[in-house]
Design an enzyme around this catalytic site. Sequence first.
Site, short mmCIF file in Angstrom:
data_model
loop_
_atom_site.label_atom_id
_atom_site.label_comp_id
_atom_site.label_asym_id
_atom_site.label_seq_id
_atom_site.Cartn_x
_atom_site.Cartn_y
_atom_site.Cartn_z
N HIS A 191 -4.93 6.60 6.53
CA HIS A 191 -5.24 5.49 5.64
C HIS A 191 -4.92 5.87 4.20
O HIS A 191 -5.22 5.13 3.25
CB HIS A 191 -6.73 5.14 5.79
N ASP A 251 9.18 13.63 -7.81
CA ASP A 251 9.62 14.91 -8.39
C ASP A 251 8.51 15.93 -8.46
O ASP A 251 8.59 16.90 -9.23
CB ASP A 251 10.22 14.69 -9.79
#
Length: 423
Positions: free
Chosen positions: A164, A171
Amino acid sequence: MRQQICKIVTTVVLTVVAVLLVSNLSLGNKPLDAPVTMHFTVADSQFERAIGSVLTPALVPGNRVDELINGDRIFPRMLNAIRSARRSITLETYIYFSGDTGGTFSDALSNQAANGVQVLVLLDWVGGELDDELLEKMRASGVKIQRYNAPRWYNLGRFNNRTHRKLMIVDGELGFIGGVGLADKWSGNAQDSDHWRDTHFVVQGPVVAQMQSAFMDNWLQTTGEALQSVDYFPALEEAGSLKAQVFNASPAGGAKNMQLLYMMSIAAAAHSINLSVAYFLPDEVAIQAFVSAARRGVRIRIIVPGPHMDMVLVRHASRATWRPLLEAGVEIYEYQPTMFHCKVLVVDALWSSVGSSNFDSRSFSVNDEANMNVYDANFARRQELVFEHDLQQSLRVTLVDWRDRSHWTKILDWSATLLRSQL
């Protein structure tokens, strides 16, 4: 002889089905059978040490966290981050649907993968409902897509375990966490019943590495691939002044349990608890914790969905538990304009927990969840301002209101509690 073989086969099949059913309907690891006792408050330095030591990882300083209110602010910020990626994008989500929103995200991820960015997408097997054409387009562009806990003969006993978590890291430096799924119902600005109210958070600083670690937790479990390179875990400089931790919970449990986080937070409250939550199904332990806090003078306010609740059974089952809370003075409000999907806890205007976790048995015992905890007064006050704005669009449910429900509503409320462990 043939009849005997048929009986044996039938017995074996029925036994296997029964075992799998019981395994999937059980609540996994939920170790707390009584409220937590804390001998210090949120403002005490020992609280920070205890949270960092018991829940792990430790809170790290130097972070910046900004709240994004509703899809009109959330999705453009996420898409800009995707389009600006240079090395990697990791995305884990429960809800990813086809549609305008899903298509826009798929195009952005596909374009970046085609440009050489490493794009890893982990979709829950149940919640990720992208059509085959969109999936194939993404894979053809180089996006690596995996399904969390897809059914296999060896894992059918834990099919009910879903991820969930809602995480996106770009990056290894810029993170997004909260309650928002990638679907059209989260678009807009909660302007009507077709556009949900939700909050997401954009994060910079050292704690982003903990977010990436939370993603890697399930990516490793699903693929066997450990992400270690600088593309995913670069050196991170301070970006702000906040102390924060990313706490990821799973049914494997132990101290990695979302229930423990909430119970410790409630037990350490001295003045106020403000809880915004989409699915509120407190068990007896939680009810005792709230009642105890209210009796020692803590003002407790809880905002839950109102008439536009997407899961009617949850609303019924939740309402059935409110009597002791209302009698103790807990204030419960129902949000009126649209579905209320926020998941934000603020304690004593100092300690905040935000992320994917609801206040129910699924989040505490069955689902994989990820929350970011922030120990900072300024951040907490900003979340309380958002809370106050939502409160203005909510109606309070008093003890008189609760008692005056129709007999039919009371029957529905009680009946729904029979399914509460799976709601």
